[in-house]
Scaffold this active site. Structure first.
Site, PDB file in Angstrom:
ATOM      1  N   GLY A   1      -7.488  20.443  28.995  1.00 40.93           N
ATOM      2  CA  GLY A   1      -6.527  19.916  29.167  1.00 40.93           C
ATOM      3  C   GLY A   1      -5.948  19.491  28.280  1.00 40.93           C
TER       4      GLY A   1
ATOM      5  N   VAL B   1      -6.116  25.183  27.441  1.00 41.78           N
ATOM      6  CA  VAL B   1      -7.450  24.975  26.238  1.00 41.78           C
ATOM      7  C   VAL B   1      -7.537  23.132  26.252  1.00 41.78           C
ATOM      8  CG1 VAL B   1      -8.201  25.429  24.161  1.00 41.78           C
ATOM      9  CG2 VAL B   1      -7.096  26.635  25.110  1.00 41.78           C
TER      10      VAL B   1
ATOM     11  N   LYS C   1      -6.152  29.522  30.950  1.00 37.06           N
ATOM     12  CA  LYS C   1      -7.249  30.341  30.629  1.00 37.06           C
ATOM     13  C   LYS C   1      -7.519  31.381  30.118  1.00 37.06           C
ATOM     14  CE  LYS C   1      -9.466  27.545  32.752  1.00 37.06           C
ATOM     15  NZ  LYS C   1     -10.140  26.097  33.188  1.00 37.06           N
TER      16      LYS C   1
ATOM     17  N   GLY D   1     -18.845  16.001  42.345  1.00 35.32           N
ATOM     18  CA  GLY D   1     -17.540  17.230  41.839  1.00 35.32           C
ATOM     19  C   GLY D   1     -17.503  17.849  40.971  1.00 35.32           C
TER      20      GLY D   1
ATOM     21  N   LYS E   1     -11.543  30.323  26.219  1.00 42.69           N
ATOM     22  CA  LYS E   1     -11.190  29.043  25.960  1.00 42.69           C
ATOM     23  C   LYS E   1     -11.258  29.405  24.405  1.00 42.69           C
ATOM     24  CE  LYS E   1     -10.782  25.552  29.399  1.00 42.69           C
ATOM     25  NZ  LYS E   1     -11.789  24.431  29.849  1.00 42.69           N
TER      26      LYS E   1
ATOM     27  N   ILE F   1      -5.561  17.664  25.751  1.00 39.03           N
ATOM     28  CA  ILE F   1      -5.729  17.010  24.117  1.00 39.03           C
ATOM     29  C   ILE F   1      -4.493  18.722  23.726  1.00 39.03           C
ATOM     30  CG2 ILE F   1      -6.986  18.432  21.877  1.00 39.03           C
ATOM     31  CD1 ILE F   1      -9.210  16.726  23.814  1.00 39.03           C
TER      32      ILE F   1
ATOM     33  N   GLU G   1     -19.129  23.036  39.610  1.00 38.96           N
ATOM     34  CA  GLU G   1     -18.360  23.767  41.659  1.00 38.96           C
ATOM     35  C   GLU G   1     -20.096  24.188  41.990  1.00 38.96           C
ATOM     36  OE1 GLU G   1     -15.310  25.288  42.175  1.00 38.96           O
ATOM     37  OE2 GLU G   1     -14.670  24.827  40.914  1.00 38.96           O
TER      38      GLU G   1
END
Ligand SMILES: NC(=O)c1ccc[n+]([C@@H]2O[C@H](COP(=O)([O-])OP(=O)(O)OC[C@H]3O[C@@H](n4cnc5c(N)ncnc54)[C@H](OP(=O)(O)O)[C@@H]3O)[C@@H](O)[C@H]2O)c1
Length: 431
Positions: free
Chosen positions: A136, A134, A107, A189, A207, A138, A192
């Site tokens: 994942g 954008v 992205k 997780g 995005k 979808i 970050e």
């Protein structure tokens, strides 16, 4: 029927790349993959930085750390799953200059240089596909590019960052503070160690730039997206929102303003709990669009994770392969140069404003006087706490963002105001 072989180079075998290789090599999927691609897909090689890392499912003989050599081999499609805007850009440009199609989930690179890279692809007779960049899994890129291509969309709004939605959802359900939930998200997780790209809205801003180019035709050349993150959202704000029937979400918004204006922004929003986006919980993503003829539409799904993201990459790869077999490439992206970005100070909204104040007579009239001087009218007010904990929370009528900013600056100067704790846009529409 004899099918041709489409040869694929993959650079990057991390969360997404490793899943993609596993899917492409899965014996149970070969017929489906070949039928969808109208070709046999062969992986020429997989480029990485560190050859000593374990990569279950990726045959060692495919791996190489010599990316320049890999990109000089005979191949048809580069799948770039490296991320970042330095080496990834060089790899993509090398492939496109050779007339090879590119599939990328990057992205940041697309938001900064998409217009130029898409033109380079077109000039060399190649495709550049980026469904996974954008939200994942979808399929919003294709939906906007093809299914809604003829609709004049008014607005695209999305929960396009799973980390921030996870944090805000937990704050809402558990009443915990931002810091507590961030620490938990990092331990699990979901965030970050340096969470800035997510919590300060940078990831969502890339995005939004991409969604706007698809919905309205804005250029992809590092356009300015106004950006506010979630680090100032307090448990008290979340409690207030819940009491008033709202939910706080970090939204990416691309909105048409007049005929050729476009407003691009990322910021927290209090939305009505009846709004479809309010029911998007945890790390899920959703994109909501509104058009005069289509009406409201929403897509919901996993916006991240190796396997969900790799499904979108695989779809692009098969599409690019079909085009190679048919000796064609997609219509190039042409930005609409009549469009201009509208300064977010000129965008109006209702606002929630929260102030920590000194609990003494006359404070209210001083505070409301400041609102009045800037033409910001108050719709409702709540007073809570006493003494040092006294707090005023307001919801305004619709006001220009610039006027609200000026109001907050003047309020911060009042002796009676300890802290201007927060201001969050309020979206009243139920859909
Ligand atoms: N993860 C997600 O959920 C997700 C969701 C949507 C989009 N994306 C996008 O997908 C892309 C890949 O993400 P990821 O999560 O799979 O990243 P990742 O786990 O960090 O993997 C990156 C891969 O690229 C390799 N690499 C890094 N720098 C390189 C260089 N200079 N030259 C060659 N190889 C290099 C790394 O090699 P080593 O393994 O040897 O270190 C690693 O295999 C990014 O653009 C990301 O924004 C990811």
């Amino acid at each position: 029927m004899e099918r041709r072989t489409v040869r694929v180079v993959i650079v990057g075998s991390g969360f997404v790349g490793t899943e993609l290789v596993t899917m492409l090599l899965d014996a149970n999927r070969q017929i489906a993959i070949e039928d969808a691609a109208l070709a046999h897909i062969e992986i020429v090689g997989v480029g990485v930085r560190d050859l000593t890392k374990a990569r279950p499912g990726v045959p060692a003989e495919l791996l190489t750390d010599n990316i320049d050599e890999l990109l000089s081999r005979d191949f048809d499609i580069l799948v770039e799953l490296v991320g970042g805007t330095d080496d990834a850009k060089r790899y993509v440009e090398t492939a496109l200059a050779r007339g090879k199609s590119v599939v990328s989930a990057n992205k940041a690179l697309i938001a900064q240089e998409g217009t130029r890279l898409f033109a380079l692809a077109d000039a060399n007779g190649a495709d550049f596909f980026y469904e996974a960049a954008v939200a994942g899994a979808i399929p919003i890129v294709r939906a906007l590019k093809t299914s809604l291509a003829g609709e004049k969309l008014d607005r695209v709004m999305g929960i396009v960052n799973g980390t921030t939605n996870f944090i805000l959802s937990k704050m809402t359900v558990e009443g915990s503070s931002y810091d507590e939930v961030l620490a938990e998200a990092q331990a699990l997780g979901f965030a970050e160690a340096n969470p800035s790209a997510d919590v300060d809205g940078f990831d969502a801003a890339s995005k939004v730039a991409i969604l706007s180019s698809l919905a309205f035709g804005t250029s992809l050349d590092a356009v300015e997206v106004a950006r506010e993150g979630i680090t100032n959202v307090r448990a008290l704000d979340v409690e207030f929102a819940t009491r008033q029937g709202f939910v706080i979400k970090l939204l990416g918004v691309a909105e048409r303003v007049g005929e050729h204006g476009v407003s691009l922004r990322v910021h927290p929003v209090m939305i009505r709990s009846s709004h479809p986006l309010a029911s998007v919980h945890g790390a899920m993503n959703a994109v909501f669009v509104d058009g005069p003829r289509s009406g409201p539409l929403m897509w919901l799904g996993k916006g991240a994770g190796g396997a969900p993201t790799a499904t979108a990459v695989l779809g692009d790869l098969l599409d690019a392969a079909r085009n190679i077999v048919a000796e064609r490439h997609d219509v190039p992206f042409t930005p609409d140069d009549r469009l201009f970005l509208v300064d977010s100070d000129n965008i109006s909204s209702e606002f929630y404003i929260s102030l920590d104040v000194v609990d003494r007579p006359g404070v209210m009239s001083q505070v409301t006087g400041v609102f009045g001087r800037h033409g910001v009218s108050i719709r409702s007010m709540e007073q809570a706490g006493v003494g040092e904990d006294a707090r005023l929370s307001f919801i305004t009528h619709e006001a220009r963002s610039g006027d609200v900013k000026a109001t907050l600056l003047e309020l911060a100067e009042l002796d009676a105001v300890d802290v201007v704790a927060n201001s969050i846009r309020v979206l009243e529409d139920a859909n």
